[in-house]
Design a protein around this motif. Structure first.
Motif, short mmCIF file in Angstrom:
data_model
loop_
_atom_site.label_atom_id
_atom_site.label_comp_id
_atom_site.label_asym_id
_atom_site.label_seq_id
_atom_site.Cartn_x
_atom_site.Cartn_y
_atom_site.Cartn_z
N UNK A 60 0.83 -1.19 0.00
CA UNK A 60 0.00 0.00 0.00
C UNK A 60 0.87 1.25 0.00
N UNK A 61 0.43 2.25 -0.72
CA UNK A 61 1.11 3.54 -0.64
C UNK A 61 0.75 4.18 0.70
N UNK A 62 1.49 5.19 1.10
CA UNK A 62 1.19 5.87 2.35
C UNK A 62 -0.17 6.56 2.29
N UNK A 63 -0.54 7.06 1.11
CA UNK A 63 -1.86 7.67 0.95
C UNK A 63 -2.99 6.66 1.12
N UNK A 64 -2.80 5.47 0.53
CA UNK A 64 -3.81 4.42 0.67
C UNK A 64 -3.92 3.98 2.12
N UNK A 65 -2.79 3.87 2.80
CA UNK A 65 -2.81 3.49 4.22
C UNK A 65 -3.51 4.57 5.04
N UNK A 66 -3.29 5.82 4.70
CA UNK A 66 -3.95 6.92 5.41
C UNK A 66 -5.47 6.85 5.21
N UNK A 67 -5.89 6.59 3.99
CA UNK A 67 -7.34 6.48 3.73
C UNK A 67 -7.95 5.31 4.48
N UNK A 68 -7.25 4.18 4.53
CA UNK A 68 -7.79 2.98 5.19
C UNK A 68 -7.82 3.11 6.70
N UNK A 69 -6.88 3.83 7.29
CA UNK A 69 -6.81 3.94 8.75
C UNK A 69 -7.47 5.20 9.29
N UNK A 70 -7.63 6.21 8.44
CA UNK A 70 -8.16 7.48 8.90
C UNK A 70 -7.09 8.37 9.53
N UNK A 71 -5.85 7.94 9.47
CA UNK A 71 -4.74 8.72 10.02
C UNK A 71 -4.20 9.68 8.97
N UNK A 72 -3.64 10.78 9.43
CA UNK A 72 -2.95 11.70 8.53
C UNK A 72 -1.63 11.06 8.08
N UNK A 73 -1.20 11.41 6.91
CA UNK A 73 0.08 10.90 6.40
C UNK A 73 1.20 11.24 7.38
N UNK A 74 1.16 12.44 7.95
CA UNK A 74 2.20 12.84 8.91
C UNK A 74 2.20 11.92 10.14
N UNK A 75 1.02 11.48 10.58
CA UNK A 75 0.94 10.57 11.72
C UNK A 75 1.55 9.22 11.36
N UNK A 76 1.30 8.75 10.16
CA UNK A 76 1.88 7.47 9.72
C UNK A 76 3.39 7.58 9.69
N UNK A 77 3.91 8.70 9.17
CA UNK A 77 5.37 8.90 9.16
C UNK A 77 5.91 8.92 10.60
N UNK A 78 5.18 9.55 11.49
CA UNK A 78 5.61 9.61 12.90
C UNK A 78 5.65 8.20 13.49
N UNK A 79 4.61 7.42 13.27
CA UNK A 79 4.60 6.05 13.80
C UNK A 79 5.71 5.21 13.18
N UNK A 80 6.02 5.47 11.93
CA UNK A 80 7.15 4.80 11.31
C UNK A 80 8.45 5.17 12.02
N UNK A 81 8.64 6.47 12.28
CA UNK A 81 9.84 6.93 12.97
C UNK A 81 9.94 6.36 14.38
N UNK A 82 8.79 6.07 14.99
CA UNK A 82 8.76 5.48 16.33
C UNK A 82 8.97 3.97 16.31
N UNK A 83 9.08 3.39 15.13
CA UNK A 83 9.33 1.96 15.01
C UNK A 83 8.09 1.09 15.18
N UNK A 84 6.91 1.68 14.98
CA UNK A 84 5.68 0.91 15.15
C UNK A 84 5.27 0.18 13.87
N UNK A 85 5.72 0.68 12.74
CA UNK A 85 5.52 0.02 11.45
C UNK A 85 6.84 0.13 10.69
N UNK A 86 7.04 -0.79 9.74
CA UNK A 86 8.31 -0.81 9.01
C UNK A 86 8.05 -1.00 7.52
N UNK A 87 7.80 0.09 6.80
CA UNK A 87 7.59 -0.02 5.36
C UNK A 87 8.91 -0.28 4.63
#
Length: 151
Positions: free
Chosen positions: A7-34
């Motif tokens: 999934x692209x980050x935009x698709x993930x944002x649409x599916x979760x309802x999270x902002x793209x910036x939040x997804x990037x933050x969670x990635x930086x926190x090590x919660x997901x690993x694209x």
């Protein structure tokens, strides 16, 4: 995983309802690993939808990001977590949730009485917490946190 998958980050944002910036933050926190496709774009596993949903729910339960990261570390990275994986995580969180529920019930039941040292009025404080005895047990609203006043 082939670049055409994921999934692209935009698709993930649409599916979760999270902002793209939040997804990037969670990635930086090590919660997901694209991973990155050949064009350098982030690609996410479908399982990351569930991981991020868990993050949002766990935060509502009062877990910190380091606690959430620790829980998610128990999930497999190379495959979608199974119902058994999630059941194991749920069982592990039961104690935390039970403690949180107990604290919230105590807060609800004592909200009009004990907040800091044991009361909301100086005359009562002299009766229930003479000499600031609650302070000897540590910082914070000791009685609300479960300590009991001495008889």
């Amino acid at each position: 995983m082939p670049a055409s998958e994921g999934l692209s980050i935009g698709a993930l944002a649409r599916r979760t309802g999270l902002a793209v910036s939040a997804i990037r933050y969670y990635e930086a926190q090590g919660l997901i690993a694209p991973w990155r496709n050949p064009g350098g774009q982030r690609r996410f596993q479908r399982a990351d939808i569930r991981r991020l949903s868990f993050v949002m729910i766990a935060q509502q339960f009062g877990l910190s990001l380091p606690q959430i990261r620790e829980v998610l570390a128990g999930l497999p990275q190379g495959r979608t977590p199974t119902p058994e994986d999630w059941a194991r995580i749920g069982a592990g969180l039961r104690t935390h949730l039970d403690q949180r529920i107990e604290t919230l019930v105590r807060l609800r039941d004592n909200l009009d009485g004990c907040i800091g040292c044991g009361c909301l009025s100086l005359p009562n404080c002299a009766l229930y917490n003479p000499g600031d005895r609650a302070n000897e047990r540590g910082a914070g609203p000791r009685y609300l946190m479960g300590d009991r006043p001495e008889a």
